[in-house]
Design an enzyme around this catalytic site. Structure first.
Site, PDB file in Angstrom:
ATOM      1  N   ALA A  98      34.341  45.576  39.374  1.00 41.14           N
ATOM      2  CA  ALA A  98      32.948  45.797  38.976  1.00 41.14           C
ATOM      3  C   ALA A  98      32.053  44.666  39.497  1.00 41.14           C
ATOM      4  O   ALA A  98      32.171  44.277  40.655  1.00 41.14           O
ATOM      5  CB  ALA A  98      32.846  45.965  37.471  1.00 41.14           C
ATOM      6  N   CYS A  99      31.206  44.127  38.640  1.00 42.47           N
ATOM      7  CA  CYS A  99      30.224  43.138  39.087  1.00 42.47           C
ATOM      8  C   CYS A  99      30.842  41.811  39.525  1.00 42.47           C
ATOM      9  O   CYS A  99      30.166  40.987  40.129  1.00 42.47           O
ATOM     10  CB  CYS A  99      29.194  42.888  37.985  1.00 42.47           C
ATOM     11  N   SER A 100      32.116  41.601  39.218  1.00 42.11           N
ATOM     12  CA  SER A 100      32.790  40.366  39.625  1.00 42.11           C
ATOM     13  C   SER A 100      33.554  40.520  40.934  1.00 42.11           C
ATOM     14  O   SER A 100      34.259  39.598  41.354  1.00 42.11           O
ATOM     15  CB  SER A 100      33.757  39.906  38.523  1.00 42.11           C
ATOM     16  N   SER A 148      28.180  43.437  42.264  1.00 40.99           N
ATOM     17  CA  SER A 148      28.905  42.281  42.795  1.00 40.99           C
ATOM     18  C   SER A 148      28.133  41.508  43.851  1.00 40.99           C
ATOM     19  O   SER A 148      28.405  40.334  44.099  1.00 40.99           O
ATOM     20  CB  SER A 148      30.237  42.740  43.388  1.00 40.99           C
TER      21      SER A 148
END
Length: 372
Positions: free
Chosen positions: A155-157, A333
């Site tokens: 995901a965003c990481s 990300s």
């Protein structure tokens, strides 16, 4: 063990931008249509009306002023409220690969490296256009890169997790150079008809070039340390997947798009991220006064201001914790890499900074770098 450096970054930005005012006009027109269509049910108390949005509400909630998207007309159509992206033939480049290649080539140009000299391509993003064949392998072929490639999703990481993965391979000696590319088509998994989140995301692609730190002559950033952590949570979720058909639910379901419990996310993620960064710094002997720059995940200005204050022990000075979400919105990300790419060239030799991304999972990744 070899040392690792970041020698180039690249950012692909779509040509279309949507301002808050434009977005609000479209959303409110959609709300009026829905409220008129369901007037009887609303009057009877069986249904709540769709509330209007406003530019002031969006800025106050997020700090976002505009966002870039691959398709503007479909999103601003009150009868559609989603991007309109033409399907492509199987032998045509995928959309993710196309925008990813653009970002990769910019990173290669900055690093002065030929694609053929790259040993690894990681395509790390919050949603992938398809499960297989891997988008990363397609990007590898389109670039003419060597070695191997694979996709990953945190995901965003995803960007910082990809950087740690590539850095570990370089340290071990199994590869010499890697590209970590983050093509984020967030507009396609955002529910533009939901007032609580219709303003959050934008589209972009970023790429980071990592190399073995040997004989480098151009300015670069030494990777001092990386760290990743995860903790399971359902508070940010997307249920889209191939099992949808097996459940006999092929319609347009709300849970197929981005969903979050914003208040819980805010409450739980902030201490998680602040603690993660503080522990990473402590273990590496980095003090708050040693930090010259914080490049944080670009989800919400209030969240970043809180984390910056916690990490530094004071209010961040102008430019110390750069925000780009006012222009790009949340790009999953890619956000921390945009901030790093656009706000790092001014640092001097010896200056230290942290790239940090965090989000669904929960997940958090941090990269401590020093200018050289």
């Amino acid at each position: 063990m070899f040392k690792v450096a970041i020698t180039g970054t690249g950012v692909f930005t779509p040509k279309d931008a949507i301002t808050n005012d434009e977005l609000v006009v479209a959303f409110n027109a959609y709300a009026d249509k829905q409220n008129a269509k369901n007037a009887d049910a609303i009057a009877a108390g069986d249904m709540d009306p769709v509330p209007h949005s406003s530019a002031d509400f969006i800025v106050a909630a997020s700090g976002i002023e505009q966002r870039y998207v691959l398709n503007k007309s479909g999103i601003l159509d009150p009868d559609r409220m989603s991007p309109s992206l033409a399907p492509r033939e199987d032998d045509a480049p995928s959309i993710m690969a196309e925008i990813g290649v653009d970002a990769c080539q910019k990173a290669l140009d900055e690093g002065g490296i030929d694609a053929a000299d790259v040993d690894l391509v990681i395509c790390a993003a919050s949603n992938h256009e398809r499960a297989y064949p891997a988008i990363a392998v397609e990007i590898q072929q389109l670039l003419g890169a060597g070695g191997f490639a694979f996709d990953m999703n945190v995901a965003c990481s995803s960007a910082t997790f990809g950087i740690q993965t590539a850095a570990d391979m370089i340290k071990s000696g199994s590869i010499r150079r890697a590209l970590v590319v983050n093509p984020e088509i967030c507009s396609a998994h955002l529910e533009w008809r939901d007032r609580d989140c219709h303003f959050i995301f934008g589209d972009v692609a970023t790429a980071t070039l990592l190399e073995r730190d040997e004989g480098l002559t151009k300015p670069h950033f030494k990777v001092k340390s990386t760290r990743c952590a995860t903790q399971f949570s359902n508070n940010i979720r997307n249920n889209n997947g191939f099992l949808r058909r097996a459940h006999d639910q092929m319609g347009d379901q709300r849970d197929m798009q981005f969903m979050q419990n914003g208040r819980k996310v805010f409450k739980e993620v902030l201490p998680l991220v602040s603690r993660h960064i503080a522990e990473h710094m402590a273990d590496e002997g980095v003090q708050a006064d040693d930090l010259n720059r914080l490049w944080l995940h670009q989800a919400n200005k209030t969240m970043n201001d809180y984390i910056g204050k916690k990490v530094l022990g004071r209010e961040p000075a102008e430019g110390e914790q750069p925000n780009i979400l006012q222009d790009y919105a949340n790009t999953s990300s890619a956000g921390s890499i945009i901030a790093f790419s656009q706000n790092s060239k001014d640092l001097q030799a010896g200056d230290t900074g942290i790239i940090c991304s965090f989000g669904a999972g929960y997940s958090v990744g941090s990269v401590i770098v020093t200018r050289s």
